[in-house]
Design an enzyme around this catalytic site. Structure first.
Site, mmCIF file in Angstrom:
data_model
loop_
_atom_site.group_PDB
_atom_site.id
_atom_site.type_symbol
_atom_site.label_atom_id
_atom_site.label_comp_id
_atom_site.label_asym_id
_atom_site.label_seq_id
_atom_site.Cartn_x
_atom_site.Cartn_y
_atom_site.Cartn_z
ATOM 1 N N ILE A 106 41.405 37.205 44.565
ATOM 2 C CA ILE A 106 41.525 36.839 45.978
ATOM 3 C C ILE A 106 42.636 35.792 46.137
ATOM 4 C CG2 ILE A 106 40.339 35.766 47.936
ATOM 5 C CD1 ILE A 106 37.710 36.978 46.713
ATOM 6 N N LEU A 107 43.505 36.023 47.104
ATOM 7 C CA LEU A 107 44.667 35.153 47.311
ATOM 8 C C LEU A 107 44.341 34.028 48.285
ATOM 9 C CD1 LEU A 107 47.198 38.082 47.543
ATOM 10 C CD2 LEU A 107 47.128 36.378 45.701
ATOM 11 N N HIS A 132 43.040 49.764 49.156
ATOM 12 C CA HIS A 132 41.634 49.521 48.864
ATOM 13 C C HIS A 132 40.914 50.861 48.732
ATOM 14 C CE1 HIS A 132 37.841 47.410 48.801
ATOM 15 N NE2 HIS A 132 37.378 48.307 49.653
ATOM 16 N N ASN A 185 48.982 53.046 40.469
ATOM 17 C CA ASN A 185 49.654 52.940 41.773
ATOM 18 C C ASN A 185 51.044 52.339 41.611
ATOM 19 O OD1 ASN A 185 47.996 53.786 44.243
ATOM 20 N ND2 ASN A 185 46.488 52.721 42.973
ATOM 21 N N THR A 220 45.412 39.865 55.134
ATOM 22 C CA THR A 220 45.258 38.643 55.907
ATOM 23 C C THR A 220 44.263 37.769 55.139
ATOM 24 O OG1 THR A 220 43.404 39.518 57.182
ATOM 25 C CG2 THR A 220 45.618 39.868 58.088
ATOM 26 N N GLN A 257 42.146 58.204 43.605
ATOM 27 C CA GLN A 257 43.426 57.683 43.097
ATOM 28 C C GLN A 257 44.568 58.666 43.320
ATOM 29 O OE1 GLN A 257 43.807 55.495 39.548
ATOM 30 N NE2 GLN A 257 42.629 53.867 40.511
HETATM 31 N N1 NHR Z 1 43.445 38.304 49.170
HETATM 32 C C1 NHR Z 1 43.324 38.092 50.477
HETATM 33 N N2 NHR Z 1 43.520 36.839 50.916
HETATM 34 N N3 NHR Z 1 43.010 39.065 51.362
HETATM 35 C C2 NHR Z 1 42.795 40.324 50.922
HETATM 36 O O1 NHR Z 1 42.504 41.271 51.814
HETATM 37 C C3 NHR Z 1 42.902 40.618 49.540
HETATM 38 C C4 NHR Z 1 43.233 39.556 48.682
HETATM 39 C C5 NHR Z 1 43.334 39.781 47.306
HETATM 40 C C6 NHR Z 1 43.066 41.023 46.782
HETATM 41 C C7 NHR Z 1 42.351 43.387 47.046
HETATM 42 C C8 NHR Z 1 40.847 43.593 47.257
HETATM 43 C C9 NHR Z 1 40.441 45.060 47.180
HETATM 44 O O2 NHR Z 1 41.255 45.950 47.479
HETATM 45 C C10 NHR Z 1 42.714 42.072 47.636
HETATM 46 C C11 NHR Z 1 42.647 41.876 49.017
HETATM 47 C C12 NHR Z 1 39.462 41.357 44.528
HETATM 48 C C13 NHR Z 1 38.264 40.950 45.075
HETATM 49 C C14 NHR Z 1 37.361 39.980 44.341
HETATM 50 O O3 NHR Z 1 36.227 39.784 44.720
HETATM 51 C C15 NHR Z 1 37.907 41.427 46.323
HETATM 52 C C16 NHR Z 1 38.758 42.277 47.011
HETATM 53 C C17 NHR Z 1 39.970 42.685 46.464
HETATM 54 C C18 NHR Z 1 40.320 42.216 45.215
HETATM 55 N N4 NHR Z 1 37.858 39.329 43.286
HETATM 56 C C19 NHR Z 1 37.148 38.339 42.476
HETATM 57 C C20 NHR Z 1 37.718 36.935 42.756
HETATM 58 O O4 NHR Z 1 36.919 35.975 42.701
HETATM 59 C C21 NHR Z 1 37.278 38.608 41.000
HETATM 60 C C22 NHR Z 1 36.737 39.958 40.614
HETATM 61 C C23 NHR Z 1 37.183 40.399 39.225
HETATM 62 O O5 NHR Z 1 38.035 39.742 38.596
HETATM 63 O O6 NHR Z 1 36.658 41.422 38.782
HETATM 64 O O7 NHR Z 1 38.942 36.795 42.977
HETATM 65 O O8 NHR Z 1 39.268 45.358 46.897
HETATM 66 C C1 GAR Z 2 42.887 51.528 42.640
HETATM 67 O O1 GAR Z 2 41.952 52.567 42.833
HETATM 68 C C2 GAR Z 2 42.794 50.549 43.776
HETATM 69 O O2 GAR Z 2 42.439 51.129 44.993
HETATM 70 C C3 GAR Z 2 41.694 49.657 43.302
HETATM 71 O O3 GAR Z 2 41.837 49.550 41.913
HETATM 72 C C4 GAR Z 2 42.490 50.698 41.415
HETATM 73 C C5 GAR Z 2 43.694 50.249 40.630
HETATM 74 O O4 GAR Z 2 44.200 51.288 39.878
HETATM 75 N N1 GAR Z 2 41.796 48.370 43.901
HETATM 76 C C6 GAR Z 2 40.787 47.555 43.992
HETATM 77 O O5 GAR Z 2 39.658 47.849 43.648
HETATM 78 C C7 GAR Z 2 41.147 46.205 44.525
HETATM 79 N N2 GAR Z 2 39.990 45.383 44.532
HETATM 80 P P1 GAR Z 2 45.639 51.200 39.237
HETATM 81 O O6 GAR Z 2 45.727 49.879 38.464
HETATM 82 O O7 GAR Z 2 45.688 52.372 38.303
HETATM 83 O O8 GAR Z 2 46.641 51.282 40.337
#
Ligand code: NHR
Ligand code: GAR
Length: 225
Positions: free
Chosen positions: A98-99, A115, A20, A147, A177
């Protein structure tokens, strides 16, 4: 002759391959893109996307969480790397961490994520597997504002694909993708042109609140936006 137009700086956060990110950088070079990728950051030094960014001429580096650090401390480290670029937008592209609430508040209304599901279906992880297990007829990807609520911010644009009887996680991920690479540069461009914004906990496009995400196949069909 080149026409010099202002481009809004953006910062992209990745954790992995960065396909991406690549699509966003490549499309940023279109004359009308309206944005430029100032910096790519990864929480993982091994992310293949870091080298890919440098190959495309974009500065890229890892900001690695300290073993002892909590989410808030990591958010401050990230912000220290981001802020010198003064980006208009922070773009999560396969960023897997997660942020903190503090980080999200600092860039309030200025963070997008993509996502791999048709949100509100399947927030969180392993979306392709879960869609297959539920025998979904359709699957896809959604761009949304970030958010504090994980994968719960207002949705901006969504692309759908049909699930085939012989699909597995990999085949599904690949087709999703391809769609991601179309809708993400479009959403970033809308934001940087000032057409897309976040206000009152909603997404707005061209001055109108979005009651749901724009459907990419509908704009394709009408040749619009
Ligand atoms: N942060 C906030 N505050 N809000 C969102 O909506 C976020 C975010 C950070 C990342 C992407 C999200 C996705 O598209 C995203 C959205 C990681 C996890 C997760 O569980 C969940 C959702 C997303 C990204 N992460 C674990 C953690 O404890 C680690 C998992 C790993 O390293 O494999 O951070 O899906
Ligand atoms: C993408 O498919 C995106 O939607 C997903 O990871 C892939 C990243 O691919 N995101 C998540 O699952 C966030 N939790 P890329 O590194 O090739 O862009």
């Amino acid at each position: 002759m080149s026409i010099k137009t202002h481009r809004e700086p953006i910062v992209i956060l990745i954790s992995g391959r960065g396909s991406n990110m690549r699509a966003l950088i490549e499309r940023s070079r279109d004359a009308a893109a309206g944005y430029e990728v100032a910096l790519v950051l990864s929480d993982k030094p091994s992310a293949a996307g870091l080298a890919a960014a440098r190959d495309l001429g974009v500065p890229a580096r890892a900001v690695v969480p300290a073993e002892t650090a909590d989410r808030a401390a990591y958010g401050r480290d990230l912000a220290a790397a981001i802020d010198p670029c003064a980006p208009s937008l922070v773009v999560l592209a396969g960023f897997m961490r997660i942020l903190s609430a503090e980080f999200v508040a600092r860039y309030s209304g200025r963070i997008l994520n993509i996502h791999p599901s048709l949100l509100p279906k399947y927030p969180g992880l392993h979306t392709h597997r879960r869609a297959l297990e539920a025998h979904e007829a359709e699957h896809g990807a959604t761009v949304h504002f970030v958010t504090e609520q994980l994968d719960g911010g207002p949705a901006v644009i969504q692309a759908r694909i049909k699930v085939n009887p012989d699909d597995d996680e990999d085949s599904l991920a690949a087709r999703v993708q391809t769609e991601e690479h179309r809708i993400y540069p479009l959403a970033v461009r809308w934001f940087c042109e000032g057409r897309l914004r976040y206000a009152e906990e909603r997404a707005w496009l061209d001055g109108t609140v979005l009651s749901g995400p724009v459907q990419y196949d509908e704009i394709e069909a009408s040749g619009g936006r």
